[in-house]
Design an enzyme around this catalytic site. Structure first.
Site, mmCIF file in Angstrom:
data_model
loop_
_atom_site.group_PDB
_atom_site.id
_atom_site.type_symbol
_atom_site.label_atom_id
_atom_site.label_comp_id
_atom_site.label_asym_id
_atom_site.label_seq_id
_atom_site.Cartn_x
_atom_site.Cartn_y
_atom_site.Cartn_z
ATOM 1 N N HIS A 38 0.830 -1.207 0.000
ATOM 2 C CA HIS A 38 0.000 0.000 0.000
ATOM 3 C C HIS A 38 0.868 1.262 0.000
ATOM 4 O O HIS A 38 0.621 2.200 -0.780
ATOM 5 C CB HIS A 38 -0.901 -0.012 1.226
ATOM 6 N N HIS A 84 0.990 5.236 -2.161
ATOM 7 C CA HIS A 84 1.535 6.546 -1.801
ATOM 8 C C HIS A 84 2.871 6.828 -2.482
ATOM 9 O O HIS A 84 3.168 7.985 -2.803
ATOM 10 C CB HIS A 84 1.657 6.646 -0.283
ATOM 11 N N GLU A 94 -6.845 8.663 -0.253
ATOM 12 C CA GLU A 94 -6.965 7.209 -0.086
ATOM 13 C C GLU A 94 -7.979 6.597 -1.053
ATOM 14 O O GLU A 94 -7.726 5.533 -1.620
ATOM 15 C CB GLU A 94 -7.354 6.854 1.356
ATOM 16 N N SER A 118 -3.843 0.098 -4.391
ATOM 17 C CA SER A 118 -3.156 -1.053 -3.799
ATOM 18 C C SER A 118 -4.101 -2.206 -3.476
ATOM 19 O O SER A 118 -3.706 -3.168 -2.829
ATOM 20 C CB SER A 118 -2.418 -0.625 -2.525
#
Length: 300
Positions: free
Chosen positions: A157, A162, A203, A222
């Site tokens: 993730h 990110h 997110e 992700s």
């Protein structure tokens, strides 16, 4: 990763479940390994180097499997900027990258770097560090039994989501915008508003590309399962009051995603709202948000 993730649901074996049902939460060997990789984060100062990790062959195999699946799914369902960021970050396919490996590239591209997390991080520390150009990231990887979904952010993730963001100036500017708002505000009510905005944009955000919803949020990028069901999600136009009134403590994937016209639209919307937000406004905004969430639950 922010402590907002304590409330994140999971999918297990194709069905909806809670985090406690995930194999990684019940495997003593995996939990011991996770604890060992999280331990150096205790007392870690923001900006200090992360330790090197000697990953096992099983962990490397999990990374390679997830990398193949996500790379293919992202080609179909991720926005152009996310794909460009993944390429710019040079995320390796054959091994789990060290924080220093990706962080050195991010510093050259946008001035961002990773700082170590062992798990959930208090929202104020997490968000305010972004104003300084640091993103809290973990070093452990998800359980191999369910490699396409994790009950909490892992290295997949933090790198695939990110890391791809923070390789592009357009994304990095939004992270700094959110971080600077959190650093300026003092009350927990105001901080929660910033946290909710972060959740539904960085997110779980979606943008329109040629009339097709494409993922840009790191949690979507992700998650193989959530990318695959993107076209069937309920989409709402980007709207900050709407985000604040939308619940996300749910048993399953996010039921509502907020769609922007472009990353520029996201940046402009957040700059306009967060630039005006102050601690005095927060109580009324939170009361309206709570009322909206209760109304939403009663209708569902």
């Amino acid at each position: 990763m922010s402590d907002v993730w304590r409330r994140t649901p999971i999918t297990v074996g194709g069905g909806v479940g809670r985090a406690a049902e995930h194999p990684g939460m019940r495997d003593p060997r995996y939990l011991a390994r996770r604890r060992s990789l999280a331990a150096p984060a205790r007392g870690h100062r923001v900006g200090d180097p992360s330790p090197q990790v000697l990953y096992t062959e099983e962990e490397q195999a999990t990374w390679r499997e997830v990398h193949r699946a996500l790379a293919e799914s992202q080609r179909a369902h991720a926005c152009r900027a996310a794909l460009d960021g993944r390429e710019a970050a040079a995320i390796p396919a054959d091994h789990i990258p060290q924080h220093a490996e990706i962080g050195a590239r991010l510093r050259r591209l946008t001035g961002f770097d990773y700082t170590l997390a062992g798990g959930a991080v208090a929202s104020r520390r997490f968000l305010c560090s972004m104003a300084r150009g640091y993103f809290h990231a973990v070093q452990f990887i998800r359980h191999p039994a369910v490699p396409m979904y994790s009950p909490e952010p892992d290295v997949v993730h933090d790198v695939f989501g990110h890391g791809a963001h923070l390789a592009l100036p357009e994304f990095a500017a939004i992270y700094r915008l959110v971080g600077e708002a959190a650093a300026r505000l003092e009350t927990e009510e105001a901080l929660q508003i910033v946290t909710d905005i972060y959740w539904f944009t960085l997110e779980y955000g979606v943008v329109d590309e040629g009339g097709v919803p494409k993922a840009y949020g790191a949690a979507l990028l992700s998650s193989y399962g959530e990318l695959g069901r993107l076209g069937g999600c309920r989409l709402a136009d980007l709207d900050v009051p709407g985000m604040l009134a939308t619940p996300y403590e749910i048993s399953g994937y996010q039921p509502v995603l907020f769609r922007a016209r472009s990353l520029g639209h996201v940046a402009d919307t957040l700059a306009g709202f967060l630039g005006r937000l102050d601690d005095g406004d927060a109580p009324e905004l939170r009361r309206a948000a709570v009322a909206g969430r209760r109304a939403g639950r009663s209708r569902s």
